[in-house]
Write an enzyme that holds these catalytic residues in place. Structure first.
Site, PDB file in Angstrom:
ATOM      1  N   GLY A   1       3.639  -3.541  -3.930  1.00 31.96           N
ATOM      2  CA  GLY A   1       3.515  -3.690  -5.384  1.00 31.96           C
ATOM      3  C   GLY A   1       3.952  -2.407  -6.064  1.00 31.96           C
ATOM      4  O   GLY A   1       5.046  -2.287  -6.608  1.00 31.96           O
TER       5      GLY A   1
ATOM      6  N   ARG B   1      -6.199   3.250 -15.537  1.00 31.34           N
ATOM      7  CA  ARG B   1      -6.204   3.990 -14.266  1.00 31.34           C
ATOM      8  C   ARG B   1      -6.851   5.382 -14.381  1.00 31.34           C
ATOM      9  O   ARG B   1      -7.654   5.756 -13.525  1.00 31.34           O
ATOM     10  CB  ARG B   1      -4.792   4.107 -13.674  1.00 31.34           C
ATOM     11  CG  ARG B   1      -4.115   2.764 -13.415  1.00 31.34           C
ATOM     12  CD  ARG B   1      -2.870   2.889 -12.554  1.00 31.34           C
ATOM     13  NE  ARG B   1      -3.200   3.323 -11.215  1.00 31.34           N
ATOM     14  CZ  ARG B   1      -3.053   4.541 -10.766  1.00 31.34           C
ATOM     15  NH1 ARG B   1      -2.527   5.478 -11.534  1.00 31.34           N
ATOM     16  NH2 ARG B   1      -3.400   4.844  -9.554  1.00 31.34           N
TER      17      ARG B   1
ATOM     18  N   GLY C   1       0.764  -1.248   0.000  1.00 32.43           N
ATOM     19  CA  GLY C   1       0.000   0.000   0.000  1.00 32.43           C
ATOM     20  C   GLY C   1       0.787   1.287   0.000  1.00 32.43           C
ATOM     21  O   GLY C   1       0.200   2.371  -0.131  1.00 32.43           O
TER      22      GLY C   1
ATOM     23  N   CYS D   1     -14.106   3.735 -28.221  1.00 27.75           N
ATOM     24  CA  CYS D   1     -15.392   4.418 -28.364  1.00 27.75           C
ATOM     25  C   CYS D   1     -16.104   4.577 -27.026  1.00 27.75           C
ATOM     26  O   CYS D   1     -17.140   3.948 -26.777  1.00 27.75           O
ATOM     27  CB  CYS D   1     -16.246   3.644 -29.350  1.00 27.75           C
ATOM     28  SG  CYS D   1     -15.441   3.626 -30.939  1.00 27.75           S
TER      29      CYS D   1
HETATM   30  N1  LLP Z   1      -1.601  -6.910  -0.759  1.00 30.14           N
HETATM   31  C1  LLP Z   1      -2.917  -7.026  -1.016  1.00 30.14           C
HETATM   32  C2  LLP Z   1      -3.716  -8.002  -0.282  1.00 30.14           C
HETATM   33  C3  LLP Z   1      -3.503  -6.194  -1.996  1.00 30.14           C
HETATM   34  O1  LLP Z   1      -4.807  -6.297  -2.254  1.00 30.14           O
HETATM   35  C4  LLP Z   1      -2.705  -5.242  -2.699  1.00 30.14           C
HETATM   36  C5  LLP Z   1      -3.294  -4.386  -3.715  1.00 30.14           C
HETATM   37  C6  LLP Z   1      -1.328  -5.195  -2.398  1.00 30.14           C
HETATM   38  C7  LLP Z   1      -0.821  -6.031  -1.415  1.00 30.14           C
HETATM   39  C8  LLP Z   1      -0.375  -4.264  -3.099  1.00 30.14           C
HETATM   40  O2  LLP Z   1      -0.690  -2.934  -2.890  1.00 30.14           O
HETATM   41  P1  LLP Z   1       0.295  -1.787  -3.413  1.00 30.14           P
HETATM   42  O3  LLP Z   1       1.589  -1.910  -2.625  1.00 30.14           O
HETATM   43  O4  LLP Z   1       0.529  -1.994  -4.863  1.00 30.14           O
HETATM   44  O5  LLP Z   1      -0.434  -0.540  -3.133  1.00 30.14           O
HETATM   45  N2  LLP Z   1      -5.504  -0.998  -9.434  1.00 30.14           N
HETATM   46  C9  LLP Z   1      -5.337   0.000  -8.398  1.00 30.14           C
HETATM   47  C10 LLP Z   1      -4.655  -0.554  -7.175  1.00 30.14           C
HETATM   48  C11 LLP Z   1      -5.345  -1.779  -6.605  1.00 30.14           C
HETATM   49  C12 LLP Z   1      -4.624  -2.397  -5.442  1.00 30.14           C
HETATM   50  C13 LLP Z   1      -5.199  -3.722  -5.101  1.00 30.14           C
HETATM   51  N3  LLP Z   1      -4.532  -4.403  -4.041  1.00 30.14           N
HETATM   52  C14 LLP Z   1      -4.594   1.200  -8.985  1.00 30.14           C
HETATM   53  O6  LLP Z   1      -4.270   1.180 -10.161  1.00 30.14           O
HETATM   54  O7  LLP Z   1      -4.368   2.191  -8.302  1.00 30.14           O
END
Ligand code: LLP
Length: 416
Positions: free
Chosen positions: A275, A312, A239, A342
């Protein structure tokens, strides 16, 4: 921090001019900087150098095998949410004993695949899932290592679509019910309680919500210790946010201070599921201007990438900077950068201040390494873009551009 810089007036990825790649592979394409990924991973893991920890890269952010292999070589584990992600992680050489499986809807065959593979733990999100795990593990004559994913009811102060740790979200087990469910789990055959987990959302730009969530998780862990449960792993999720524009997210070292303060010293292994912070700024989307179109209302810059390539901006109204690959002195305009799909929601940038670019020119959509290609689709029957990896002076295609044949692969006409 990233290695996309202008040398003179031309945008480079590390030591390769973006234009050279475009000339060879065509547009649109995703372009990743290997050195940026390595650096981000190292900075993150070094922030926790003083404690026993495991970084489980969140595969959903960017699941290309080249990215996964690079992280596997650095010693990373993986946070997966599907059988497909498990397949990718294993294919890339990530060790199964470094894989955690999150997600609210794990199906029987996915659970079986993960048990057969010998993953580190399942982050369990409901009592029904716990029963399914016990049933399937029994069937296989094995034992499922589990953590409960706790929903701490903390506001992550991020976009509502990517907030996961509030009580109205579908994720996790309410923190108030967690202890009693742990006690049930401890009595179940074929279940071994090994950890505690939470993940409150994505693109967090302040540390406080992490601190609050981990404090709640640690209160639970103390209760579990008192009950004699052998909790080995504390998984605090992912996150951590990145800079797309004006944000000022905590540095990994500040994030580490917050987490370690909240943990307050422990002999358990900390698990992280980052991530975006690893790959987000390590990638760009390169696209070419097809047309300029000016109406009484707006300047539209119509490009060859679209919402199917990068969703996004359309889905979250997310801001990602768009820059010309060749920087020259020219008039600044306010424009919408839109694709050929479209739908009126098909835009990469809206009311964007940028130089007045010309037809045929190359543009870079910055910060596209996370949730870019991995969320792309073939909508409007557009073959998905190529993915390219650069290190130093070399570039390689790490995913071919799809062809029209790829669009109809597996389809057949109905003969009924
Ligand atoms: N762990 C779990 C259980 C998760 O659901 C997620 C992301 C992460 C880790 C990794 O989170 P990060 O470090 O990447 O913030 N598509 C959206 C983001 C969706 C995140 C979903 N879960 C966007 O483009 O902003």
């Amino acid at each position: 921090m990233h290695y996309f810089n202008y040398q003179g007036n031309e945008l480079y990825c590390e030591d390769v001019p973006v234009e050279r790649i475009a000339a060879e592979v065509g547009t649109p394409f995703y372009l990743y900087s290997a050195s940026t990924i390595v650096r981000h991973y190292n900075v993150f893991t070094e922030a926790f150098a003083d404690v026993d920890h495991l970084v489980c890269y969140s595969v959903k952010a960017n699941s290309n095998l080249a990215v996964l292999k690079m992280l596997a070589d650095l010693g990373a584990g993986a946070d997966i949410v599907s059988g497909g992600e498990l397949f990718r992680a294993l294919r890339a050489g990530i060790s199964p004993d470094k894989i955690v499986f999150s997600g609210v809807g794990k199906r029987d065959e996915e659970i079986r695949f993960a048990l057969e593979s010998g993953i580190l733990m399942f982050n369990v999100e409901s009592t029904s899932e716990l029963s399914a795990l016990s049933r399937i593990a029994k069937d296989m004559g094995s034992t499922a290592p589990v953590a409960l994913r706790v929903n701490p009811d903390v506001d992550p102060e991020t976009h509502p679509y990517i907030s996961t740790g509030m009580k109205e979200n579908k994720f996790g087990i309410p923190v108030t019910e967690a202890l009693s469910i742990y006690l049930q789990a401890a009595k179940m055959d074929h279940i071994q309680v090994v950890g505690a987990d939470c993940h409150i959302g994505s693109q967090l730009t302040s540390s406080a919500p992490f601190g609050e969530a981990v404090t709640k998780l640690m209160e639970l862990v103390s209760d579990l210790d008192r009950e004699g449960m052998e909790i080995k792993y504390i998984d605090v999720g992912g996150g951590l946010g990145i800079i797309y524009g004006e944000e000022a997210p905590p540095l990994p070292s500040d994030y580490a201070d917050t987490i370690l303060d909240a943990v307050g010293g422990t002999d358990k292994t900390l698990i992280f599921e980052p991530g975006r912070v690893i790959v987000g700024n390590a990638g760009i989307l390169v696209t070419r201007v097809i047309y300029n179109k000016k109406t009484a209302e707006k300047n539209f810059i119509i490009v060859d990438a679209a919402m199917n390539d990068l969703i996004r901006p359309s889905l979250y109204d997310a801001y990602q900077e768009v820059r010309p690959v060749f920087r020259t002195e020219r008039e600044e305009i306010v424009a919408d950068v839109v694709g050929p799909v479209c739908e009126s929601t098909d835009y990469l940038a809206r009311d964007h201040s940028m130089p007045a670019v010309e037809e045929g020119e190359l543009l870079a959509v910055m910060s596209s390494g996370a949730y870019g290609f991995s969320m792309s689709s073939q909508y409007n029957s557009r073959p998905r873009a190529a993915e390219i990896m650069v290190r130093d002076k070399r570039f390689e295609v790490v995913r071919n551009r799809e062809t029209f044949d790829d669009l109809v692969k597996g389809e057949r006409v109905f003969n009924g």
